[in-house]
Design an enzyme around this catalytic site. Structure first.
Site, PDB file in Angstrom:
ATOM      1  N   SER A  73       0.809  -1.167   0.110  1.00 50.58           N
ATOM      2  CA  SER A  73      -0.008   0.007   0.040  1.00 50.58           C
ATOM      3  C   SER A  73       0.731   1.301   0.252  1.00 50.58           C
ATOM      4  CB  SER A  73      -0.913   0.044   1.171  1.00 50.58           C
ATOM      5  OG  SER A  73      -1.957  -1.125   1.287  1.00 50.58           O
TER       6      SER A  73
HETATM    7  N1  SAH Z   1      -0.620  -5.145   3.856  1.00 49.74           N
HETATM    8  C1  SAH Z   1      -0.255  -5.395   2.830  1.00 49.74           C
HETATM    9  C2  SAH Z   1      -0.607  -5.171   1.503  1.00 49.74           C
HETATM   10  C3  SAH Z   1      -2.002  -5.989   1.290  1.00 49.74           C
HETATM   11  S1  SAH Z   1      -2.425  -6.277  -0.451  1.00 49.74           S
HETATM   12  C4  SAH Z   1       1.120  -4.881   2.913  1.00 49.74           C
HETATM   13  O1  SAH Z   1       1.479  -3.941   3.792  1.00 49.74           O
HETATM   14  O2  SAH Z   1       2.248  -5.166   1.763  1.00 49.74           O
HETATM   15  C5  SAH Z   1      -3.517  -7.474  -0.219  1.00 49.74           C
HETATM   16  C6  SAH Z   1      -3.163  -8.797   0.093  1.00 49.74           C
HETATM   17  O3  SAH Z   1      -4.423  -9.416   0.629  1.00 49.74           O
HETATM   18  C7  SAH Z   1      -2.537  -9.619  -0.843  1.00 49.74           C
HETATM   19  O4  SAH Z   1      -1.164 -10.074  -0.576  1.00 49.74           O
HETATM   20  C8  SAH Z   1      -3.738 -10.932  -1.027  1.00 49.74           C
HETATM   21  O5  SAH Z   1      -2.862 -11.840  -1.523  1.00 49.74           O
HETATM   22  C9  SAH Z   1      -4.229 -10.875   0.210  1.00 49.74           C
HETATM   23  N2  SAH Z   1      -5.643 -11.559   0.246  1.00 49.74           N
HETATM   24  C10 SAH Z   1      -6.546 -11.310  -0.474  1.00 49.74           C
HETATM   25  N3  SAH Z   1      -7.407 -12.213  -0.232  1.00 49.74           N
HETATM   26  C11 SAH Z   1      -7.339 -12.547   0.869  1.00 49.74           C
HETATM   27  C12 SAH Z   1      -7.936 -13.469   2.051  1.00 49.74           C
HETATM   28  N4  SAH Z   1      -9.173 -13.925   1.808  1.00 49.74           N
HETATM   29  N5  SAH Z   1      -6.940 -13.871   2.930  1.00 49.74           N
HETATM   30  C13 SAH Z   1      -5.783 -13.551   3.426  1.00 49.74           C
HETATM   31  N6  SAH Z   1      -5.341 -12.849   2.397  1.00 49.74           N
HETATM   32  C14 SAH Z   1      -5.994 -12.234   1.207  1.00 49.74           C
END
Ligand code: SAH
Length: 217
Positions: free
Chosen positions: A64
């Site tokens: 992000s």
């Molecule tokens: N917090 C992260 C950015 C998140 S991007 C950072 O600081 O880098 C969103 C993430 O959510 C992605 O890696 C994606 O694979 C994950 N994601 C999507 N659906 C999900 C689910 N149901 N459970 C766990 N992770 C999930």
């Protein structure tokens, strides 16, 4: 300190992108001055790690924008001894910021490769209070709950009920809710068994894919 530790870029990021835009929680600003964001992005993107936008981290996922991490963390308001649940580990950067501010972080990632890389990175940086779990975070992680704070860092069509259920009394949850393209940050507080919902800023996250999120495309 040697110039390659990016501390100057990091301080500039906090001053210009966070403090100047109204993020004033001193603990949040201090944590983001400390966590080495450039070590959470692919090596070739390190020079861009402190710029004012999200970055691709592989597997179609992103780290992000710094401002988004700052505002979500400020709104969440994790306290020193808090147990925090994060959904969507991604790079592990947000997990590290939360780990600086709370007692223990449980973070759930559905992509096994990303989870493995984030876990190695966090351990390498000495974050011994973070546990990275692989699974569908839309179901939370009840075995390690309940939690004082829950942060969802992926976009959901609604606030997943299992996450609300895993909130402690007096607990707070933040989650981007809306369409696949645009969301609003929802803030849910649990008081005396009831849930109060408010909203914060608009945001754009990758979809939460799971049982209480979106279907896989
Ligand atoms: N917090 C992260 C950015 C998140 S991007 C950072 O600081 O880098 C969103 C993430 O959510 C992605 O890696 C994606 O694979 C994950 N994601 C999507 N659906 C999900 C689910 N149901 N459970 C766990 N992770 C999930």
């Amino acid at each position: 300190m040697d110039a390659s530790d990016f501390s100057e870029e990091r301080n500039q990021m906090v001053d210009a992108q966070l403090a100047a835009r109204g993020i004033n929680d001193r603990r949040v600003l201090a944590a983001m001055r400390k966590v080495p964001r450039h070590l959470f992005v692919p090596a070739d993107l390190r020079p861009y790690a402190y710029e004012d936008h999200p970055l691709a981290i592989g597997h179609g996922q992103t780290i992000s924008q710094p401002y988004m991490v700052g505002i979500m963390t400020e709104v969440l308001g994790p306290g020193e001894g808090d147990r925090v649940l994060e959904i969507g580990t991604g790079s592990g950067y947000q997990s590290a910021v939360l780990a600086e501010l709370s007692g223990e972080v449980v973070t759930v990632e559905r992509n096994e490769m990303l989870a493995g890389m984030a876990a190695d990175r966090l351990a390498g940086l000495g974050y011994s209070n973070v546990r990275v779990m692989v699974g569908d975070g839309s179901q939370g992680w009840p075995e390690l709950g309940p939690y004082d704070r829950v942060m969802v860092t992926a976009a959901s069509p609604r606030v997943p009920e299992p996450l609300k259920a895993q909130l402690k009394e007096g607990g707070r949850l933040v989650c981007p809710v809306g369409s696949r393209e645009l969301q609003t940050l929802w803030v849910v507080t649990r008081t005396r068994g009831a849930y109060e919902t408010g909203t914060s800023i608009n945001c754009v996250f990758v979809p939460l894919v799971g049982r209480d999120g979106w279907a896989e495309k």
